[in-house]
Write an enzyme that holds these catalytic residues in place. Structure first.
Site, PDB file in Angstrom:
ATOM      1  N   THR A  28     -16.696   9.322   2.040  1.00  0.00           N
ATOM      2  CA  THR A  28     -16.629   8.336   3.120  1.00  0.00           C
ATOM      3  C   THR A  28     -17.939   7.559   3.181  1.00  0.00           C
ATOM      4  O   THR A  28     -19.014   8.131   2.993  1.00  0.00           O
ATOM      5  CB  THR A  28     -16.298   8.972   4.481  1.00  0.00           C
ATOM      6  OG1 THR A  28     -16.404   7.962   5.503  1.00  0.00           O
ATOM      7  CG2 THR A  28     -17.183  10.151   4.830  1.00  0.00           C
TER       8      THR A  28
ATOM      9  N   ARG B 126       0.832  -1.214   0.000  1.00  0.00           N
ATOM     10  CA  ARG B 126       0.000   0.000   0.000  1.00  0.00           C
ATOM     11  C   ARG B 126       0.864   1.261   0.000  1.00  0.00           C
ATOM     12  O   ARG B 126       0.536   2.267  -0.631  1.00  0.00           O
ATOM     13  CB  ARG B 126      -0.937   0.001   1.216  1.00  0.00           C
ATOM     14  CG  ARG B 126      -2.015  -1.060   1.116  1.00  0.00           C
ATOM     15  CD  ARG B 126      -2.957  -1.025   2.299  1.00  0.00           C
ATOM     16  NE  ARG B 126      -3.622   0.259   2.454  1.00  0.00           N
ATOM     17  CZ  ARG B 126      -4.285   0.625   3.541  1.00  0.00           C
ATOM     18  NH1 ARG B 126      -4.376  -0.203   4.567  1.00  0.00           N
ATOM     19  NH2 ARG B 126      -4.855   1.808   3.625  1.00  0.00           N
TER      20      ARG B 126
ATOM     21  N   HIS C 211      -6.786   8.379  11.479  1.00  0.00           N
ATOM     22  CA  HIS C 211      -6.341   6.981  11.396  1.00  0.00           C
ATOM     23  C   HIS C 211      -4.850   6.820  11.158  1.00  0.00           C
ATOM     24  O   HIS C 211      -4.405   5.781  10.684  1.00  0.00           O
ATOM     25  CB  HIS C 211      -7.144   6.250  10.310  1.00  0.00           C
ATOM     26  CG  HIS C 211      -8.604   6.100  10.659  1.00  0.00           C
ATOM     27  ND1 HIS C 211      -9.580   5.807   9.739  1.00  0.00           N
ATOM     28  CD2 HIS C 211      -9.238   6.226  11.853  1.00  0.00           C
ATOM     29  CE1 HIS C 211     -10.755   5.751  10.357  1.00  0.00           C
ATOM     30  NE2 HIS C 211     -10.572   5.999  11.624  1.00  0.00           N
TER      31      HIS C 211
ATOM     32  N   ASP D 114      -3.008   8.209   3.499  1.00  0.00           N
ATOM     33  CA  ASP D 114      -2.052   8.727   2.504  1.00  0.00           C
ATOM     34  C   ASP D 114      -1.726  10.185   2.864  1.00  0.00           C
ATOM     35  O   ASP D 114      -2.234  10.718   3.857  1.00  0.00           O
ATOM     36  CB  ASP D 114      -2.630   8.608   1.075  1.00  0.00           C
ATOM     37  CG  ASP D 114      -3.913   9.413   0.889  1.00  0.00           C
ATOM     38  OD1 ASP D 114      -3.964  10.582   1.345  1.00  0.00           O
ATOM     39  OD2 ASP D 114      -4.877   8.895   0.293  1.00  0.00           O
TER      40      ASP D 114
HETATM   41  N1  APR Z   1     -15.516  10.740  -4.929  1.00  0.00           N
HETATM   42  C1  APR Z   1     -16.188  10.730  -3.753  1.00  0.00           C
HETATM   43  N2  APR Z   1     -16.519   9.604  -3.116  1.00  0.00           N
HETATM   44  C2  APR Z   1     -16.174   8.427  -3.671  1.00  0.00           C
HETATM   45  C3  APR Z   1     -15.457   8.349  -4.890  1.00  0.00           C
HETATM   46  C4  APR Z   1     -15.123   9.584  -5.528  1.00  0.00           C
HETATM   47  N3  APR Z   1     -14.463   9.621  -6.675  1.00  0.00           N
HETATM   48  N4  APR Z   1     -15.242   7.032  -5.171  1.00  0.00           N
HETATM   49  C5  APR Z   1     -15.785   6.327  -4.171  1.00  0.00           C
HETATM   50  N5  APR Z   1     -16.361   7.156  -3.269  1.00  0.00           N
HETATM   51  C6  APR Z   1     -17.046   6.825  -2.019  1.00  0.00           C
HETATM   52  C7  APR Z   1     -17.735   5.489  -1.986  1.00  0.00           C
HETATM   53  O1  APR Z   1     -19.037   5.596  -2.517  1.00  0.00           O
HETATM   54  C8  APR Z   1     -17.753   5.194  -0.489  1.00  0.00           C
HETATM   55  O2  APR Z   1     -18.896   5.744   0.128  1.00  0.00           O
HETATM   56  O3  APR Z   1     -16.050   6.762  -1.034  1.00  0.00           O
HETATM   57  C9  APR Z   1     -16.503   5.927   0.019  1.00  0.00           C
HETATM   58  C10 APR Z   1     -15.354   5.031   0.425  1.00  0.00           C
HETATM   59  O4  APR Z   1     -15.741   4.264   1.512  1.00  0.00           O
HETATM   60  P1  APR Z   1     -14.714   3.356   2.322  1.00  0.00           P
HETATM   61  O5  APR Z   1     -13.887   2.553   1.381  1.00  0.00           O
HETATM   62  O6  APR Z   1     -15.526   2.649   3.359  1.00  0.00           O
HETATM   63  O7  APR Z   1     -13.722   4.404   2.987  1.00  0.00           O
HETATM   64  P2  APR Z   1     -13.839   5.245   4.324  1.00  0.00           P
HETATM   65  O8  APR Z   1     -15.234   5.712   4.573  1.00  0.00           O
HETATM   66  O9  APR Z   1     -12.759   6.251   4.258  1.00  0.00           O
HETATM   67  O10 APR Z   1     -13.472   4.151   5.400  1.00  0.00           O
HETATM   68  C11 APR Z   1     -13.269   4.567   6.711  1.00  0.00           C
HETATM   69  O11 APR Z   1     -12.423   2.525   7.519  1.00  0.00           O
HETATM   70  O12 APR Z   1     -11.510   0.995   6.291  1.00  0.00           O
HETATM   71  C12 APR Z   1     -11.266   1.758   7.388  1.00  0.00           C
HETATM   72  O13 APR Z   1      -9.452   2.875   8.334  1.00  0.00           O
HETATM   73  C13 APR Z   1     -10.109   2.669   7.110  1.00  0.00           C
HETATM   74  O14 APR Z   1     -10.064   5.043   7.065  1.00  0.00           O
HETATM   75  C14 APR Z   1     -10.798   3.932   6.656  1.00  0.00           C
HETATM   76  C15 APR Z   1     -12.134   3.876   7.363  1.00  0.00           C
END
Ligand code: APR
Length: 244
Positions: free
Chosen positions: A187, A69, A118, A103
């Site tokens: 998110t 990663r 995180h 990141d």
């Molecule tokens: N623009 C905006 N949102 C987007 C895009 C984009 N181009 N592409 C995807 N998404 C959205 C998805 O629809 C989803 O709702 O981003 C979100 C990503 O969700 P996750 O993968 O669950 O990420 P996140 O919410 O940051 O996860 C929270 O959980 O996995 C742990 O520690 C890790 O920090 C992370 C935390």
């Protein structure tokens, strides 16, 4: 695409707080956490790798996953969404970015007031005592060990089941409660306690704007959802509000 009500709200806003997640970095080529892993890692569920138990059971596997990663994150650059947020920070008197991402793309884009929920993919600390280690070398077959106490080195990130850095959530809740506008961007709003931050704002009657191509558990409760990619919506927003 950007409603007039939001343009007016932002033009008058003195305090803006933003919570970002993996979606903000997706357009830079960083896979979101819940996306299928590729290649070698396809058979693993990230939720099974990102835990202290997984590391204790197989330190080499988890270390190598983070090395992969880290390599990936080193090759990517901020996208227009990151740059638009950095621009907004210059245009709004008080602007705070809270990120779940590990990141460094917000930093690279020029954002200043960043709170990491995180941790940091590029930081390394030891498993037993959390000694922060700047200089370490890859070893064949195992993670490197701590020069101070000999325990395994691990990434300086928050794993499932671990506590967030002290006070970050309290600080975020204070900031969103005092904000004129709060954004929840990219998110899934599934992972606590970060997901509670926009909910605190909603409960306090602060307008929360969600930017996400997909619905999330908070979508029904926010003041407005902009359904789209952050790399497209955010630059359009900055242009519409500030003409920049
Ligand atoms: N623009 C905006 N949102 C987007 C895009 C984009 N181009 N592409 C995807 N998404 C959205 C998805 O629809 C989803 O709702 O981003 C979100 C990503 O969700 P996750 O993968 O669950 O990420 P996140 O919410 O940051 O996860 C929270 O959980 O996995 C742990 O520690 C890790 O920090 C992370 C935390």
């Amino acid at each position: 695409m950007i409603p007039d009500s939001l343009i007016n709200l932002l033009r008058d806003a003195k305090r803006v707080a933003v919570l970002t997640g993996a979606g903000v970095s997706a357009e830079s080529g960083v896979p979101t956490f819940r996306d299928a892993q590729t290649g070698l890692w396809a058979k693993y569920d990230p939720q099974d790798l990102a835990t202290p138990q997984a590391f204790m059971a197989n330190p080499e596997l988890v270390w190598n996953w983070y090395a992969w990663r880290r390599d990936l994150a080193e090759q990517v650059s901020p996208n227009p969404g990151h740059y638009a947020l950095a621009k907004m920070e210059q245009l709004v008197p008080e602007f705070a970015t809270f990120t779940q991402n590990v990141d460094d793309l917000h930093d690279q884009a020029g954002s200043q007031n960043i709170t990491r929920f995180h941790g940091n993919l590029f930081g390394v600390k030891c498993f037993d005592n959390h000694h922060m280690i700047d200089n370490w070398r890859e070893l064949p077959g195992t993670p490197p060990t701590c020069p101070e106490c000999g325990s395994w080195l691990r990434p300086d990130v928050v794993w499932f089941g671990e506590a967030l850095p002290e006070n970050v959530i309290d600080h975020a809740v204070q900031v969103v409660r005092a904000a004129d506008v709060v954004f929840s961007i990219g998110t899934s709003s599934l992972v606590m306690p970060a997901a509670a931050v926009p909910v605190e704002a909603i409960n306090a009657g602060i307008p929360v704007i969600e930017i996400n191509p997909n619905a999330t558990p908070i979508s029904e409760h926010v003041a407005l959802t902009l359904r789209g990619k952050s790399g497209e919506v955010l630059p359009a927003l900055v242009e519409a509000v500030w003409g920049q």
